[in-house]
Design an enzyme around this catalytic site. Sequence first.
Site, PDB file in Angstrom:
ATOM      1  N   TYR A  34      17.829 -88.093  32.029  1.00 55.61           N
ATOM      2  CA  TYR A  34      16.503 -87.943  31.425  1.00 55.61           C
ATOM      3  C   TYR A  34      16.425 -88.665  30.100  1.00 55.61           C
ATOM      4  O   TYR A  34      17.442 -89.126  29.564  1.00 55.61           O
ATOM      5  CB  TYR A  34      16.166 -86.454  31.258  1.00 55.61           C
ATOM      6  N   LYS A 147      23.178 -89.277  29.460  1.00 54.22           N
ATOM      7  CA  LYS A 147      22.147 -88.279  29.131  1.00 54.22           C
ATOM      8  C   LYS A 147      21.767 -87.530  30.407  1.00 54.22           C
ATOM      9  O   LYS A 147      20.739 -87.771  31.033  1.00 54.22           O
ATOM     10  CB  LYS A 147      20.931 -88.944  28.471  1.00 54.22           C
ATOM     11  N   GLU A 179      28.682 -83.191  17.869  1.00 53.10           N
ATOM     12  CA  GLU A 179      27.262 -83.439  17.592  1.00 53.10           C
ATOM     13  C   GLU A 179      26.512 -82.120  17.633  1.00 53.10           C
ATOM     14  O   GLU A 179      27.109 -81.058  17.789  1.00 53.10           O
ATOM     15  CB  GLU A 179      26.687 -84.444  18.601  1.00 53.10           C
ATOM     16  N   LEU A 203      26.469 -88.307  22.652  1.00 55.88           N
ATOM     17  CA  LEU A 203      25.373 -89.171  23.094  1.00 55.88           C
ATOM     18  C   LEU A 203      25.061 -90.163  21.977  1.00 55.88           C
ATOM     19  O   LEU A 203      24.954 -89.768  20.809  1.00 55.88           O
ATOM     20  CB  LEU A 203      24.129 -88.329  23.394  1.00 55.88           C
TER      21      LEU A 203
END
Length: 283
Positions: A34, A147, A179, A203
Amino acid sequence: MSHRTCWLNGTYVAEEHAHVSIFDRGLLFGDGVYEVAAVFNGRLLDADRHLVRLERSMREIGLPAPYDADALQDMMQRLASENGIREGLVYLQVTRGAAERDFPFPSQVTPTAFAYARPKKLSDDPNAVGIRLHVVPDLRWQRCDIKSTSMLAQVLAKQAARQAGAFEAMMHEDGLVTEGGSSNVWIVRNGTIYTRPTSCDILAGITRDVVLEVARDAGVPVQQRAFTVEQAIAADECFMTSATSFVLPVTQIGDKRVANGVVGPVSMRMRDGYLARAARLTG
Ligand code: PMP
């Protein structure tokens, strides 16, 4: 009843009439990828970069791209416009499609693609006064660069954050910050900005890339180097970035205040620089 329009497999349809199969592999396995792009001044922001990353995510999981990036970008802009979004986001998801439940790829399957738009305050975000991060271990897999819609670890991390009264989770592996639950995390020490280098552990945020450019243009030195939770707590400043939060200063990590709980000047320079660029690109 919603009067919003979404897009499903090439067709614009009212959200309440958009349906997918119970055999969709996105539903059964989280077998999909996505993107989320911001809408600012009624225009998509950095959609080209998001669509490059979407194509990479699809390639990495062996999902043939069902639409080309230009068509998707036009579609996303049309969704923002038709739904009257001035500030907000467009969410786009592609799954491997619906097939009899079996783990390996089906031989004959058509990907499922859908998108929808939502309003969200971006320029005037109430969280810009400083947010709190909740520290959790990073329980994810070893391809966090994709992702993917398989996100149970982030669901649990962000639920724990919410229960702790924090805005976002800060995930770590053996004390090293990876993250945020859905963001990249940065610290500032002695005038230098630090953020973890890209790898399969995180990411590669589109906002992260843009903030690297904003920092370079502002002459603020950046080092792409991992840091620990302890270093983040002791830092001069801390901030997080994502496509739908832009740059948000962090003033608390767990029960510890960062920089006495005051929003730092470098964080605000990055936020203001990001907003100015967004205005320039969409105005
Ligand atoms: N890391 C993770 C795990 C995320 O889910 C997100 C948001 N998609 C980000 C970082 C930030 O990426 P971007 O700046 O492209 O929104």
